[in-house]
Design an enzyme around this catalytic site. Structure first.
Site, PDB file in Angstrom:
ATOM      1  N   TRP A  10      40.363  56.484  84.730  1.00 16.20           N
ATOM      2  CA  TRP A  10      40.660  57.762  84.316  1.00 16.20           C
ATOM      3  C   TRP A  10      39.664  58.216  83.467  1.00 16.20           C
ATOM      4  O   TRP A  10      38.958  59.501  83.486  1.00 16.20           O
ATOM      5  CB  TRP A  10      42.158  57.746  83.668  1.00 16.20           C
ATOM      6  CG  TRP A  10      43.092  57.500  84.437  1.00 16.20           C
ATOM      7  CD1 TRP A  10      43.806  56.471  84.295  1.00 16.20           C
ATOM      8  CD2 TRP A  10      43.297  58.073  85.843  1.00 16.20           C
ATOM      9  NE1 TRP A  10      44.551  56.333  85.493  1.00 16.20           N
ATOM     10  CE2 TRP A  10      44.518  57.259  86.346  1.00 16.20           C
ATOM     11  CE3 TRP A  10      42.926  59.212  86.470  1.00 16.20           C
ATOM     12  CZ2 TRP A  10      45.064  57.530  87.663  1.00 16.20           C
ATOM     13  CZ3 TRP A  10      43.605  59.687  87.460  1.00 16.20           C
ATOM     14  CH2 TRP A  10      44.523  58.692  87.985  1.00 16.20           C
ATOM     15  N   ASP A  66      42.909  61.563  76.291  1.00 15.10           N
ATOM     16  CA  ASP A  66      43.763  61.728  77.265  1.00 15.10           C
ATOM     17  C   ASP A  66      44.778  60.663  76.897  1.00 15.10           C
ATOM     18  O   ASP A  66      44.875  59.714  77.226  1.00 15.10           O
ATOM     19  CB  ASP A  66      42.856  61.046  78.661  1.00 15.10           C
ATOM     20  CG  ASP A  66      43.815  61.215  79.706  1.00 15.10           C
ATOM     21  OD1 ASP A  66      45.094  61.655  79.922  1.00 15.10           O
ATOM     22  OD2 ASP A  66      43.041  61.094  80.977  1.00 15.10           O
ATOM     23  N   LYS A 108      54.797  61.371  83.059  1.00 15.10           N
ATOM     24  CA  LYS A 108      54.949  59.891  82.697  1.00 15.10           C
ATOM     25  C   LYS A 108      56.166  60.002  81.726  1.00 15.10           C
ATOM     26  O   LYS A 108      57.065  59.637  81.907  1.00 15.10           O
ATOM     27  CB  LYS A 108      53.803  59.060  82.646  1.00 15.10           C
ATOM     28  CG  LYS A 108      52.748  59.128  83.719  1.00 15.10           C
ATOM     29  CD  LYS A 108      51.392  58.684  83.019  1.00 15.10           C
ATOM     30  CE  LYS A 108      50.285  59.086  84.094  1.00 15.10           C
ATOM     31  NZ  LYS A 108      50.578  58.356  85.515  1.00 15.10           N
TER      32      LYS A 108
HETATM   33  N1  PMP Z   1      44.815  60.221  83.002  1.00 18.03           N
HETATM   34  C1  PMP Z   1      45.531  59.174  82.827  1.00 18.03           C
HETATM   35  C2  PMP Z   1      45.612  58.190  82.089  1.00 18.03           C
HETATM   36  C3  PMP Z   1      46.508  58.951  84.039  1.00 18.03           C
HETATM   37  O1  PMP Z   1      47.350  57.942  84.110  1.00 18.03           O
HETATM   38  C4  PMP Z   1      46.377  59.951  85.111  1.00 18.03           C
HETATM   39  C5  PMP Z   1      47.409  60.038  86.195  1.00 18.03           C
HETATM   40  N2  PMP Z   1      47.861  58.774  86.609  1.00 18.03           N
HETATM   41  C6  PMP Z   1      45.429  61.163  85.151  1.00 18.03           C
HETATM   42  C7  PMP Z   1      44.861  61.079  83.938  1.00 18.03           C
HETATM   43  C8  PMP Z   1      45.580  62.059  86.315  1.00 18.03           C
HETATM   44  O2  PMP Z   1      46.586  62.754  86.176  1.00 18.03           O
HETATM   45  P1  PMP Z   1      46.948  63.948  87.183  1.00 18.03           P
HETATM   46  O3  PMP Z   1      47.290  63.345  88.459  1.00 18.03           O
HETATM   47  O4  PMP Z   1      48.043  64.745  86.508  1.00 18.03           O
HETATM   48  O5  PMP Z   1      46.010  64.806  87.307  1.00 18.03           O
END
Ligand code: PMP
Length: 364
Positions: A107, A176, A200
């Site tokens: 991420w 994030d 989540k």
């Molecule tokens: N950041 C983290 C820490 C995540 O776990 C995730 C999704 N698993 C995301 C960003 C991406 O999220 P989204 O699919 O809502 O764009």
């Protein structure tokens, strides 16, 4: 049909993830008819009285549970967490400026890639040398002098690592927090900005909660799309266009549930207890091992392997058959991952540990 506890199974999904059953019950009721209005929550105008109340109450509950002052704006933005990877630098990184980023993989790598389109990215620290099995030690962080902000992925959903102390940056911290928001008490005043995809710990996918210090807002790049601008979102109360009304409604229900359960302190205690059940068992076993290093381990995503990795497909298949769903690790790392967010009850974790013991004694 009335749903009963018995027609649901243990859900260890990384996201979209388990939601509190009490919230699902409320949503069932309100989908049909919210507040006696004769109209379901999905069918109300985003500018009508009922939704005015929903969004106001969601924001108020969010402020209450995390003790968020008026120095911060609370925004509900479409597009999940990944979209914030561009929105953050578009709003906070001036032309030619530098932003600090921690690299704890997946991420954060995506965040870094996107930020590089807007300016200079300085990588403060990385755990790449040990395949991202830990959060880089605070003593190794090298911050730049002139950073507009310092970004970190508070919990690495895929590798199961989590920051347990905040980076000591002098620039505003941008987190994030998609996979650990509101899983424990938080001091929002330590941050410049927090963003989290809702799917989540907060609600359904496709909506991001953004908590941003108001003095950081309004410095966006000239060509920033209108709907990506934090100042526009703030001025229009997250409603410059039709927002994700259902996600905002459901977040409100989840915040109420957190409050009813005793708040973030109780969430933190429960989550630490659930994680300890798994990590203690893993550490005492020769059959399994936890992949993240102690000190960096996530209380939300517990990643583990069988010592004999050939047994892992059988582990996942038998667990699924036993009503323990979504334990397969992320496709990029393999192994197993138990995501145990706020809404995953202790009984689910106990059931998993009991299954793991049985599987080890049958195959060990
Ligand atoms: N950041 C983290 C820490 C995540 O776990 C995730 C999704 N698993 C995301 C960003 C991406 O999220 P989204 O699919 O809502 O764009």
């Amino acid at each position: 049909m009335t749903t009963t506890a018995t027609d649901r199974i243990h859900n260890f999904s990384a996201g979209p993830a388990a939601l509190p059953e009490a919230v699902l019950e409320e949503a069932k009721r309100d989908l049909w008819n919210i507040d006696g209005s004769g109209i379901g929550v999905l069918e109300h105008s985003h500018r009508g009285e009922v939704f005015d109340r929903v969004i106001d109450e969601t924001e108020a509950a969010c402020r209450r549970i995390a003790n968020i002052s008026d120095d911060y704006a609370i925004l509900f933005m479409q597009g999940g967490a990944t979209r914030q990877n561009a929105i953050v630098p578009a709003n906070l990184l001036p032309e030619g400026g530098t932003a600090d980023y921690h690299n704890t993989r997946e991420w954060s790598k995506k965040s870094i890639k996107e930020a590089k389109m807007y300016g200079n990215v300085h990588v403060v620290a990385s755990s790449e040398d040990e395949n991202f099995n830990h959060i880089p030690d605070a003593t190794t962080h090298t911050f730049s002098n002139d950073a507009a902000y310092c970004h970190f992925t508070e919990n690495n959903t895929i590798f199961g690592t989590e920051f347990h102390t905040l980076p000591q940056a002098t620039s505003p911290l941008v987190s994030d927090a998609s996979s650990d928001i509101f899983s424990r008490p938080i001091d929002v005043s330590e941050y410049g900005l927090i963003y989290a995809g809702a799917q989540k710990n907060l609600g359904p996918a496709g909506c991001a909660l953004v908590i941003v210090r108001k003095d950081l807002v309004g410095k966006h790049r000239a060509n920033t799309p209108t709907l990506f601008r934090y100042d526009v979102m703030m001025e229009k109360g997250s409603r410059p266009n039709t927002p994700n009304t259902f996600a905002i409604y459901l977040m409100g229900r989840v915040f109420d549930w957190i409050e009813r359960e005793g708040g973030l302190a109780v969430m933190g205690e429960r989550n630490a207890h659930k994680a300890a059940l798994l990590y203690d068992f893993l550490d005492g076993s020769d059959f399994y091992s936890a992949t993240a290093k102690p000190g960096s381990r996530s209380n939300m995503n517990v990643c583990f392997r069988c010592t004999n990795e050939d047994l892992e497909p059988a582990f996942i298949a038998e667990a699924t058959a036993a009503g323990l769903a979504n334990l397969k690790g992320h496709r990029s790392v393999g192994g197993m991952r138990a995501s145990i967010y706020n809404a995953v009850p202790t009984e689910s974790v106990e059931a998993l540990v009991s299954f793991m013991k049985d599987f080890a004694s049958k195959n060990g």
